[in-house]
Write an enzyme that holds these catalytic residues in place. Structure first.
Site, PDB file in Angstrom:
ATOM      1  N   CYS A 176       9.406  -1.275   1.297  1.00 47.96           N
ATOM      2  CA  CYS A 176       8.842  -2.332   2.146  1.00 47.96           C
ATOM      3  C   CYS A 176       7.354  -2.065   2.365  1.00 47.96           C
ATOM      4  CB  CYS A 176       9.553  -2.370   3.496  1.00 47.96           C
ATOM      5  SG  CYS A 176      11.318  -2.704   3.419  1.00 47.96           S
ATOM      6  N   HIS A 180       3.765  -4.082   2.804  1.00 49.47           N
ATOM      7  CA  HIS A 180       3.514  -4.316   4.228  1.00 49.47           C
ATOM      8  C   HIS A 180       3.184  -3.043   5.005  1.00 49.47           C
ATOM      9  CE1 HIS A 180       4.731  -8.511   3.967  1.00 49.47           C
ATOM     10  NE2 HIS A 180       5.799  -8.141   3.286  1.00 49.47           N
ATOM     11  N   ARG A 224      15.509 -13.526   4.949  1.00 45.92           N
ATOM     12  CA  ARG A 224      14.161 -13.032   4.625  1.00 45.92           C
ATOM     13  C   ARG A 224      14.214 -11.570   4.176  1.00 45.92           C
ATOM     14  NH1 ARG A 224       9.874 -14.258   2.396  1.00 45.92           N
ATOM     15  NH2 ARG A 224      10.912 -12.720   1.126  1.00 45.92           N
ATOM     16  N   CYS A 228      13.647  -9.852   0.433  1.00 44.21           N
ATOM     17  CA  CYS A 228      12.668  -8.783   0.209  1.00 44.21           C
ATOM     18  C   CYS A 228      13.278  -7.675  -0.656  1.00 44.21           C
ATOM     19  CB  CYS A 228      12.191  -8.201   1.532  1.00 44.21           C
ATOM     20  SG  CYS A 228      10.994  -9.231   2.404  1.00 44.21           S
TER      21      CYS A 228
END
Length: 267
Positions: A176, A180, A224, A228
């Site tokens: 992730c 981000h 969502r 991802c």
């Protein structure tokens, strides 16, 4: 010779300025596009559906969800979204909004929560869960995120979410954090919020559920996060998994004080 160098520096400066202005213009254009779409956001249709579903007598037991406790007492929806995920004593679990709704649908209405969780995203009762989440999130729009870290399970889920956020794997060795975990990252023309701190964590976490213009679908946080993982070339963790809820705790706690804008509109 000196004149040539001076001209070169001027030309280089103009080029840098032109590129910077072009990038700024692209970002501004996307922001303006979103602002235009926000008027008449199709999410409003899902809000209306969700409010209706909340009050409908449904399921094998033929009752409504108006006695569902989302953290502030039976039937209270205002302000709950900005405090989820959180620990619930009756299930002895940390739950996000969507998984908590499943628990209420099972205990109050008689639905089979496990069967709904296995349903493909956007189908059957799972689409109703998304509509419910859309309406409930709208009832906290503009409020500040303030997730609890009082219970030991809440603290544990935060640490698990943090480890999952930075865990690399899959065919592309992604995490992730690859997208981000830092400031000022973009993919194509899409700004990527830094979800490890504010304002990125509040802005990113606080925008879902959101209507996706590109595919004409309403997405909750569960979809969502699962998508991802798909983009990281991981298998879906599946709806309501401990992994997705832990990530929600991590982002939500990091986003403390950020303002909820859900349901939002996305590209």
């Amino acid at each position: 010779m000196k004149m040539t160098k001076a001209v070169s520096f001027v030309a280089l400066g103009c080029l840098v300025t032109t590129v910077a202005l072009a990038q700024k213009s692209a970002t501004q254009s996307i922001d303006e596009y979103r602002a235009m779409l926000q008027d008449g956001n199709p999410a409003e249709l899902f809000e209306a559906k969700g409010e209706d579903l909340w009050k409908q007598k449904r399921g094998p037991k033929g009752v409504s969800l108006e006695k569902c406790d989302l953290g502030k007492g039976a039937g209270v929806v205002k302000g709950v979204f900005v405090e989820l995920p959180r620990y619930f004593a009756d299930t002895n679990k940390v739950q996000d909004l969507e998984s908590r709704l499943l628990s209420c649908m099972e205990t109050l209405q008689g639905f089979n929560a496990a069967d709904i969780a296995k349903t493909p995203f956007g189908s059957g009762e799972q689409s109703n869960v998304t509509a419910l989440a859309t309406w409930i999130s709208a009832e906290s729009k503009g409020m500040k995120f303030n997730l609890s870290q009082d219970h030991v399970q809440e603290k544990t889920m935060y640490e698990v979410g943090k480890r999952l956020f930075f865990a690399r794997g899959g065919t592309h060795d992604f995490a992730c954090a690859s997208c981000h975990g830092e400031d000022n990252k973009r993919i194509r023309l899409q700004d990527l919020p830094n979800l490890t701190k504010n304002p990125g964590a509040g802005n990113g976490f606080g925008a879902w559920p959101a209507y996706r213009v590109s595919n004409g679908q309403m997405w909750g946080m569960q979809l969502r996060l699962n998508d991802c993982y798909r983009q990281q070339r991981f298998p879906y963790p599946l709806f309501g998994s401990d992994a997705t809820i832990a990530l929600g705790v991590y982002m939500g706690v990091n986003g403390k004080g950020g303002e909820s804008i859900a349901p939002a509109i996305k590209r």
